[in-house]
Design a protein around this motif. Sequence first.
Motif, PDB file in Angstrom:
ATOM      1  N   ASP A 264      45.015  42.613  24.940  1.00  0.00           N
ATOM      2  CA  ASP A 264      45.136  41.555  23.925  1.00  0.00           C
ATOM      3  C   ASP A 264      46.242  40.565  24.256  1.00  0.00           C
ATOM      4  OD1 ASP A 264      43.110  42.662  22.395  1.00  0.00           O
ATOM      5  OD2 ASP A 264      44.481  44.013  21.337  1.00  0.00           O
ATOM      6  N   LEU A 265      46.708  40.573  25.490  1.00  0.00           N
ATOM      7  CA  LEU A 265      47.761  39.647  25.882  1.00  0.00           C
ATOM      8  C   LEU A 265      47.267  38.196  25.816  1.00  0.00           C
ATOM      9  CD1 LEU A 265      49.291  41.410  29.024  1.00  0.00           C
ATOM     10  CD2 LEU A 265      50.414  41.051  26.823  1.00  0.00           C
ATOM     11  N   PRO A 266      48.156  37.264  25.528  1.00  0.00           N
ATOM     12  CA  PRO A 266      47.780  35.842  25.572  1.00  0.00           C
ATOM     13  C   PRO A 266      47.273  35.472  26.958  1.00  0.00           C
ATOM     14  CG  PRO A 266      49.899  36.137  24.488  1.00  0.00           C
ATOM     15  CD  PRO A 266      49.542  37.457  25.089  1.00  0.00           C
ATOM     16  N   GLU A 267      46.387  34.519  27.039  1.00  0.00           N
ATOM     17  CA  GLU A 267      45.754  34.149  28.306  1.00  0.00           C
ATOM     18  C   GLU A 267      46.777  33.734  29.366  1.00  0.00           C
ATOM     19  OE1 GLU A 267      42.621  34.556  29.251  1.00  0.00           O
ATOM     20  OE2 GLU A 267      42.401  35.572  27.309  1.00  0.00           O
ATOM     21  N   ARG A 268      47.841  33.065  28.952  1.00  0.00           N
ATOM     22  CA  ARG A 268      48.828  32.614  29.932  1.00  0.00           C
ATOM     23  C   ARG A 268      49.485  33.799  30.614  1.00  0.00           C
ATOM     24  NH1 ARG A 268      54.272  31.630  30.096  1.00  0.00           N
ATOM     25  NH2 ARG A 268      54.531  32.152  27.892  1.00  0.00           N
ATOM     26  N   GLU A 269      49.853  34.835  29.830  1.00  0.00           N
ATOM     27  CA  GLU A 269      50.452  36.029  30.399  1.00  0.00           C
ATOM     28  C   GLU A 269      49.450  36.775  31.287  1.00  0.00           C
ATOM     29  OE1 GLU A 269      51.168  34.922  27.499  1.00  0.00           O
ATOM     30  OE2 GLU A 269      53.297  35.191  27.071  1.00  0.00           O
ATOM     31  N   LYS A 270      48.192  36.836  30.821  1.00  0.00           N
ATOM     32  CA  LYS A 270      47.163  37.487  31.631  1.00  0.00           C
ATOM     33  C   LYS A 270      47.045  36.817  32.997  1.00  0.00           C
ATOM     34  CE  LYS A 270      43.886  39.270  28.167  1.00  0.00           C
ATOM     35  NZ  LYS A 270      42.464  39.202  27.714  1.00  0.00           N
ATOM     36  N   THR A 271      47.023  35.499  32.988  1.00  0.00           N
ATOM     37  CA  THR A 271      46.872  34.744  34.228  1.00  0.00           C
ATOM     38  C   THR A 271      48.019  35.027  35.190  1.00  0.00           C
ATOM     39  OG1 THR A 271      45.660  32.977  33.105  1.00  0.00           O
ATOM     40  CG2 THR A 271      46.655  32.449  35.246  1.00  0.00           C
ATOM     41  N   GLU A 272      49.234  35.044  34.659  1.00  0.00           N
ATOM     42  CA  GLU A 272      50.408  35.290  35.499  1.00  0.00           C
ATOM     43  C   GLU A 272      50.358  36.680  36.116  1.00  0.00           C
ATOM     44  OE1 GLU A 272      52.883  33.247  36.441  1.00  0.00           O
ATOM     45  OE2 GLU A 272      51.719  31.661  35.469  1.00  0.00           O
ATOM     46  N   ILE A 273      50.011  37.675  35.310  1.00  0.00           N
ATOM     47  CA  ILE A 273      49.970  39.055  35.811  1.00  0.00           C
ATOM     48  C   ILE A 273      48.840  39.225  36.819  1.00  0.00           C
ATOM     49  CG2 ILE A 273      49.637  41.470  35.181  1.00  0.00           C
ATOM     50  CD1 ILE A 273      50.940  40.874  32.509  1.00  0.00           C
ATOM     51  N   LEU A 274      47.682  38.640  36.545  1.00  0.00           N
ATOM     52  CA  LEU A 274      46.547  38.760  37.463  1.00  0.00           C
ATOM     53  C   LEU A 274      46.857  38.103  38.810  1.00  0.00           C
ATOM     54  CD1 LEU A 274      43.562  38.147  35.017  1.00  0.00           C
ATOM     55  CD2 LEU A 274      44.193  40.297  36.133  1.00  0.00           C
ATOM     56  N   LYS A 275      47.607  37.018  38.787  1.00  0.00           N
ATOM     57  CA  LYS A 275      48.031  36.388  40.041  1.00  0.00           C
ATOM     58  C   LYS A 275      48.923  37.340  40.841  1.00  0.00           C
ATOM     59  CE  LYS A 275      47.901  31.498  38.681  1.00  0.00           C
ATOM     60  NZ  LYS A 275      48.737  30.280  38.425  1.00  0.00           N
ATOM     61  N   SER A 276      49.818  38.011  40.126  1.00  0.00           N
ATOM     62  CA  SER A 276      50.728  38.959  40.794  1.00  0.00           C
ATOM     63  C   SER A 276      49.946  40.139  41.363  1.00  0.00           C
ATOM     64  CB  SER A 276      51.788  39.455  39.808  1.00  0.00           C
ATOM     65  OG  SER A 276      52.630  38.399  39.407  1.00  0.00           O
ATOM     66  N   ILE A 277      48.944  40.624  40.611  1.00  0.00           N
ATOM     67  CA  ILE A 277      48.118  41.730  41.096  1.00  0.00           C
ATOM     68  C   ILE A 277      47.351  41.311  42.347  1.00  0.00           C
ATOM     69  CG2 ILE A 277      46.144  43.212  40.561  1.00  0.00           C
ATOM     70  CD1 ILE A 277      47.059  43.170  37.634  1.00  0.00           C
ATOM     71  N   ALA A 278      46.779  40.110  42.315  1.00  0.00           N
ATOM     72  CA  ALA A 278      46.029  39.611  43.471  1.00  0.00           C
ATOM     73  C   ALA A 278      46.935  39.482  44.689  1.00  0.00           C
ATOM     74  CB  ALA A 278      45.397  38.262  43.141  1.00  0.00           C
ATOM     75  N   ASN A 279      48.147  39.012  44.485  1.00  0.00           N
ATOM     76  CA  ASN A 279      49.093  38.879  45.593  1.00  0.00           C
ATOM     77  C   ASN A 279      49.473  40.239  46.160  1.00  0.00           C
ATOM     78  OD1 ASN A 279      51.111  37.251  47.207  1.00  0.00           O
ATOM     79  ND2 ASN A 279      52.518  38.597  46.102  1.00  0.00           N
ATOM     80  N   ALA A 280      49.694  41.227  45.269  1.00  0.00           N
ATOM     81  CA  ALA A 280      50.042  42.574  45.720  1.00  0.00           C
ATOM     82  C   ALA A 280      48.898  43.195  46.503  1.00  0.00           C
ATOM     83  CB  ALA A 280      50.412  43.448  44.524  1.00  0.00           C
TER      84      ALA A 280
END
Length: 329
Positions: free
Chosen positions: A19-35
């Motif tokens: 249920d995270l806000p979309e902006r936070e989701k986007t930031e975390i997903l970018k970090s996951i993709a980079n990892a």
Amino acid sequence: MNKKIDIFENLANDIIGSDLPEREKTEILKSIANAKEQKLNIMITGATGCGKSSTINALFDYEVAKVGVGVDPETMDISKYELDNMVLWDSPGLGDGKEADNRHSKNIINKLLERDENGNALIDLVLVILDGSTKDLGTSYELINQVIIPNLGDDRQGRILVAINQCDVAMKGKYWDSLNNKPEPKLETFLNEKVDSVRKRIKEGTGVDIQPIYYSAGYKEADEKQNPYNLSKLLYFIIQHTPKEKRLVYVNNISTKQEMWKDNDDLKDYSTEIKKTFVESVKDTVIKGAEIGSEIGSILGSAGKVIGGVVGGVIGGAVGIVKSLFSKW
């Protein structure tokens, strides 16, 4: 082989379903993709018969051809094994004759000097395996002191780990407690002295102060089997010598066989320390940069549960996949 585990996919799915806000989701997903894009390269080397193949098999449940079996060791070059986004470079050590040693040394040096697409050293870590059953480690010291360490660049201490395998057959195996799969006190003293001796020899030869460890990769032959000893300790030290942004790579690749990890010395609770390290890696490489409130409940689902949310960037829980791997240690 291991049952396929993809911690990055699990983390991404759990974040998407949160249920995270979309902006936070986007930031975390970018970090996951980079990892997930991180490529980990480990060079494993040591004299013929030191147990490189058995070590790879034990750590990663990855069957590789045994070095020197049916093959002329002098014709062998560096072998490459790709496990997901981890690459193992299996290099012959020295001791196969002057001509072969010169060739092996040149190949090792060239690989150590190789750069990735970002201009960084390709090899993240060199694991040098010594044969604990022999007193003659002269060629191993030559390999470490004259070939490897001089070509590691500025981070010489952080990019090399020396591990003494076959501790169970040191002192001709007389003082190994087979029932409990551990060294008896007399052998333990001998092994600690050997570790100290190796450390001093390397320090004297290079000025680099490293901390070797001893272990046994175990074996399985016909109806006879011996589980590894100090394999969790070895993994712990390997992880500690790995760049933080690449440590989660191990979660997808380490053996899921519980019996491989259970027998260790009592100096540290290695399973707990490994779990802590992976949780810290999630915090540092996935959650970083995202401004997340302290009351977010469980956002990692099957991949982990945040207890009390994220406060000041600190995760108050454990990554579930990692926890399941080590829960019975």
